[in-house]
Motif scaffolding. Structure first.
Motif, short mmCIF file in Angstrom:
data_model
loop_
_atom_site.label_atom_id
_atom_site.label_comp_id
_atom_site.label_asym_id
_atom_site.label_seq_id
_atom_site.Cartn_x
_atom_site.Cartn_y
_atom_site.Cartn_z
N THR A 98 -22.43 134.30 0.27
CA THR A 98 -23.46 133.46 0.88
C THR A 98 -23.67 132.20 0.06
OG1 THR A 98 -24.56 135.42 1.74
CG2 THR A 98 -25.84 133.41 1.69
N VAL A 99 -23.69 132.33 -1.25
CA VAL A 99 -23.86 131.17 -2.12
C VAL A 99 -22.72 130.18 -1.92
CG1 VAL A 99 -23.83 130.43 -4.53
CG2 VAL A 99 -25.24 132.34 -3.85
N VAL A 100 -21.49 130.68 -1.84
CA VAL A 100 -20.34 129.80 -1.66
C VAL A 100 -20.36 129.14 -0.29
CG1 VAL A 100 -17.82 129.78 -1.47
CG2 VAL A 100 -18.91 131.04 -3.31
N GLY A 110 -18.64 126.11 -9.03
CA GLY A 110 -18.50 127.06 -10.13
C GLY A 110 -19.80 127.19 -10.93
N LYS A 111 -20.51 126.10 -11.08
CA LYS A 111 -21.76 126.13 -11.83
C LYS A 111 -22.85 126.86 -11.05
CE LYS A 111 -20.65 122.15 -14.56
NZ LYS A 111 -19.63 122.81 -15.28
N VAL A 112 -22.85 126.73 -9.73
CA VAL A 112 -23.82 127.46 -8.90
C VAL A 112 -23.52 128.95 -8.96
CG1 VAL A 112 -24.69 127.77 -6.56
CG2 VAL A 112 -24.26 125.49 -7.40
N LYS A 113 -22.23 129.32 -8.92
CA LYS A 113 -21.86 130.74 -9.04
C LYS A 113 -22.29 131.31 -10.38
CE LYS A 113 -17.58 130.81 -6.35
NZ LYS A 113 -16.14 131.03 -6.49
N ALA A 114 -22.06 130.54 -11.45
CA ALA A 114 -22.44 131.01 -12.79
C ALA A 114 -23.95 131.16 -12.91
CB ALA A 114 -21.92 130.04 -13.83
#
Length: 140
Positions: A98-100, A110-114
């Motif tokens: 969902t975030v992606v 990548g920073k949002v995933k981290a």
């Protein structure tokens, strides 16, 4: 309301805004660093790339509480009417999808995933849902 460009917004708010925090020195030559406490700032740095106020397509991850006092991660997303929050109270993998899918900017994906992984792990540790490791002491 008049719509202005993102770069003009950044030029207006880059030096002074209510979210800005300057640390480590009075002058820029002494190594001062500028942090930002914007809700949609991914890295908490006061730069145009990560700014949630200056970028119209900003996304970030934060936490929210429900009426029972339970905390859960939410995806914060800039919309025309303000900041929308999408609850991420699913398991880790489906929430990460969902975030992606909701992230509009691929350069900071990548920073949002981290950040989501950090918020998720912190939330699990706070709820004490993570498995505790057994420490074996000696040969006894």
């Amino acid at each position: 309301m008049v719509a202005i460009s993102d770069s003009l917004t950044w030029q207006l708010i880059s030096q002074n805004n209510s979210f800005l925090h300057k640390k480590n020195g009075k002058f820029s030559r002494t190594g001062a660093i500028r942090f930002s406490k914007e809700p949609t700032n991914v890295m908490s740095l006061s730069t145009f790339k990560y700014s949630g106020v200056a970028n119209s397509r900003a996304t970030s991850v934060g936490t929210s509480t429900d009426s029972k006092g339970n905390t859960y991660p939410v995806l914060l997303k800039n919309t025309k009417s303000g900041v929308a929050s999408i609850p991420l109270n699913k398991n880790f993998r489906s929430a990460l999808k969902t975030v992606v899918s909701q992230n509009a900017r691929k350069d900071i994906e990548g920073k949002v995933k981290a950040k989501y992984a950090g918020v998720y792990n912190g939330n699990m540790a706070r709820k004490e849902l993570r498995k505790k490791t057994v420490v074996k002491a000696g040969r006894n």
